[in-house]
Design an enzyme around this catalytic site. Structure first.
Site, PDB file in Angstrom:
ATOM      1  N   TRP A 319     -12.566  37.375   4.398  1.00 51.21           N
ATOM      2  CA  TRP A 319     -11.937  36.917   3.825  1.00 51.21           C
ATOM      3  C   TRP A 319     -10.975  37.584   2.755  1.00 51.21           C
ATOM      4  O   TRP A 319     -10.660  37.692   2.137  1.00 51.21           O
ATOM      5  CB  TRP A 319     -13.531  36.435   3.185  1.00 51.21           C
ATOM      6  CG  TRP A 319     -13.308  35.875   1.275  1.00 51.21           C
ATOM      7  CD1 TRP A 319     -13.093  34.482   1.190  1.00 51.21           C
ATOM      8  CD2 TRP A 319     -13.705  36.299   0.306  1.00 51.21           C
ATOM      9  NE1 TRP A 319     -13.778  34.083  -0.034  1.00 51.21           N
ATOM     10  CE2 TRP A 319     -13.548  35.625  -0.540  1.00 51.21           C
ATOM     11  CE3 TRP A 319     -13.709  37.815   0.101  1.00 51.21           C
ATOM     12  CZ2 TRP A 319     -13.816  35.960  -2.382  1.00 51.21           C
ATOM     13  CZ3 TRP A 319     -13.864  38.790  -1.072  1.00 51.21           C
ATOM     14  CH2 TRP A 319     -13.827  37.369  -2.451  1.00 51.21           C
ATOM     15  N   HIS A 320     -11.207  38.956   3.341  1.00 48.87           N
ATOM     16  CA  HIS A 320     -11.182  40.285   1.893  1.00 48.87           C
ATOM     17  C   HIS A 320      -9.359  40.554   1.894  1.00 48.87           C
ATOM     18  O   HIS A 320      -8.977  40.671   1.037  1.00 48.87           O
ATOM     19  CB  HIS A 320     -12.400  41.482   2.461  1.00 48.87           C
ATOM     20  CG  HIS A 320     -12.798  41.354   1.792  1.00 48.87           C
ATOM     21  ND1 HIS A 320     -13.777  40.991   1.623  1.00 48.87           N
ATOM     22  CD2 HIS A 320     -13.897  42.216  -0.120  1.00 48.87           C
ATOM     23  CE1 HIS A 320     -15.174  41.188   0.752  1.00 48.87           C
ATOM     24  NE2 HIS A 320     -14.978  41.753  -0.020  1.00 48.87           N
ATOM     25  N   GLY A 321      -8.926  39.707   2.955  1.00 44.08           N
ATOM     26  CA  GLY A 321      -7.780  39.726   3.808  1.00 44.08           C
ATOM     27  C   GLY A 321      -7.120  39.938   4.847  1.00 44.08           C
ATOM     28  O   GLY A 321      -7.927  39.409   5.373  1.00 44.08           O
ATOM     29  N   PHE A 468      -7.317  39.537  -3.082  1.00 42.95           N
ATOM     30  CA  PHE A 468      -8.259  38.832  -2.609  1.00 42.95           C
ATOM     31  C   PHE A 468      -8.601  37.647  -2.797  1.00 42.95           C
ATOM     32  O   PHE A 468      -9.710  36.901  -1.973  1.00 42.95           O
ATOM     33  CB  PHE A 468      -9.635  39.474  -2.226  1.00 42.95           C
ATOM     34  CG  PHE A 468      -9.123  41.543  -2.412  1.00 42.95           C
ATOM     35  CD1 PHE A 468      -8.720  41.319  -1.139  1.00 42.95           C
ATOM     36  CD2 PHE A 468      -9.983  42.456  -2.674  1.00 42.95           C
ATOM     37  CE1 PHE A 468      -8.668  42.417  -1.035  1.00 42.95           C
ATOM     38  CE2 PHE A 468      -9.289  43.372  -2.978  1.00 42.95           C
ATOM     39  CZ  PHE A 468      -8.961  43.917  -1.824  1.00 42.95           C
TER      40      PHE A 468
END
Length: 468
Positions: A319-321, A468
């Protein structure tokens, strides 16, 4: 446009507040929705189409699920279509290039991916709309029948670009009716200024040290420089992100909303499990409610519980990248949390408190190296430098200079990462009564003035979570 910008502070926000408070009650959501679209379109006018599509798409899906609630095959199909559509949009803009790059490397192909910028806030508002659809399907909330109200929920600019991720059920009543008093507005202003000070005066200042260290070739770094640099980033990302969350919460109160707390002094934790209860609370809550529990949580035996934890932490990292370092970062914490659940937490309760704090900080700091270096070999090399492997020496002149010039700031950051400043402010207000209110108000006013002065003079004003 970011909250910590002069345009936002002295042009956009005052104008929106003025129009909002002059508008009759029935139009306030429309004003806030329109202002949010302007805020979003300020930097990415084309991508506003995606947000509007997502809003209309899930507004209609919520009504369809409710209409066919007693015909499960149809309502389930709408649910799957909605989630699939949202994930397709998120996947196309955030992960398509990553997937194509890995396919090319795996099969020796040369497929081309469109070089598209990531739409601001897409990770946040996509998760919000998916949670809304899931809750409507489960009967936890009724569908929103007012299109403007639903659009306000999706696009609300205070929490659009950095969260917190707000579940529809948490603010459904507030969308229908809310009241702002002078006291409540003042409380919101305090939250906003507190966040602005954390972002501008603390995160930005210590962030310059990390930028300097990271730009230095690894073979030229001393051990002390590596530790000072990653400690600087440890503080920067916390005060940057929590500062933005505080500003979002303060803005929400100015418009009559109670947004959920997103950070609760995570660096005072005595275990990694506790750290993740205090860090980015809304994201952890989202994955627990909409991924971990539907997969079975801890109700189907240890093996499936471990599988569920693996899935959640893999997705948390992703989800963060769109990069392998984020996946490794997520799995790294997933492994630590799993070990704690199996036996380590029992041990930690028997140890002195300081050992739990030290252990947790070490694990978290090493994790931030994985988080910050997209090139994993560079991350491993930096960690090696921290422990003397590959460092040109243990201490050098540059490291001593950085320590001397930033030592006082490090002490201030460490204090501000604890509840101590908040407790001191509350003590002044409680014991000094009206005099305390004057002192605290003066303190916040000085914070606003200093933050503004910094923004006028400095060009270094990054926002880490934009990517993000």
């Amino acid at each position: 446009m970011v909250f910590s910008s002069l345009i936002f502070l002295f042009l956009f926000l005052p104008a929106v507040l003025l129009i909002y408070y002059l508008s009759p009650g029935k139009l306030k959501n429309a004003v806030l929705f329109a202002a949010s679209l302007v805020f979003y379109a300020w930097g990415e006018p084309i991508y506003i189409v995606i947000m509007i599509f997502s809003t209309i798409f899930d507004y209609a899906n919520g009504l369809l699920i409710d209409k066919y609630r007693h015909r499960k095959p149809i309502s389930r199909a709408v649910l799957i279509g909605s989630i699939g559509g949202n994930l397709a949009i998120l996947g196309f803009f955030k992960y398509a290039g990553f997937v194509i790059q890995n396919v090319n490397e795996l099969f020796g192909l040369s497929l081309q991916a469109a070089d598209l910028p990531l739409p601001i806030g897409i990770s946040f508002y996509t998760f919000q709309t998916m949670s809304y659809i899931a809750d409507v399907y489960r009967g936890k909330v009724p569908p929103q029948r007012n299109m403007i109200n639903f659009g306000t929920y999706v696009a609300m600019f205070p929490q659009l670009v950095a969260g917190p991720i707000v579940k529809y059920g948490d603010i459904a009543k507030q969308l229908a009716s809310r009241k702002v008093t002078l006291e409540r507005f003042g409380e919101g202003a305090k939250w906003f200024i507190r966040g602005l000070v954390k972002k501008v005066l603390l995160a930005n200042n210590i962030g310059m040290l990390w930028t300097s260290v990271k730009s230095t070739p690894l073979e030229e770094l001393s051990v002390l420089s590596a530790w000072l640099g990653i400690l600087a980033f440890t503080f920067q990302i916390y005060f940057d992100f929590s500062g933005y969350s505080d500003m979002a919460r303060g803005l929400g109160k100015m418009f009559g909303f109670d947004l959920p707390q997103n950070f609760n002094y995570p660096y005072i934790s005595r275990s990694v499990t506790e750290f993740w209860r205090r860090w980015h609370i809304s994201l952890g809550s989202w994955f627990r409610e909409y991924v971990y529990i539907p997969l079975g949580g801890n109700r189907r035996g240890l093996r499936k519980q471990l599988r569920n934890l693996l899935v959640v932490w893999f997705l948390t990292g992703l989800w963060h990248g769109a990069s392998w370092n984020f996946v490794v970062w997520g799995l790294y914490f997933g492994f630590i949390v799993t070990v704690e659940k199996l036996f380590l937490l029992k041990w930690l309760t028997r140890w002195p408190n300081w050992t739990g704090h030290l252990y947790t900080l070490l694990i978290v700091i090493l994790g931030w190296v994985l988080f910050e270096y997209e090139h994993l070999p560079s991350a491993w090399a930096f960690i090696g430098t921290m422990f003397g492997l590959g460092a040109h020496e243990w201490v050098d002149r540059q490291a001593l200079y950085d320590l001397l010039t930033n030592g006082g700031l490090f002490v201030l950051l460490a204090i501000c990462a604890t509840p101590l400043p908040r407790k001191m402010v509350e003590l002044v207000e409680r014991r000094w009564n009206r005099g305390g209110v004057i002192v605290v108000t003066t303190f916040y006013t000085i914070g606003l003035i200093l933050s503004t002065a910094y923004l006028v003079d400095e060009s270094y004003n990054p926002f880490l979570y934009f990517r993000f």
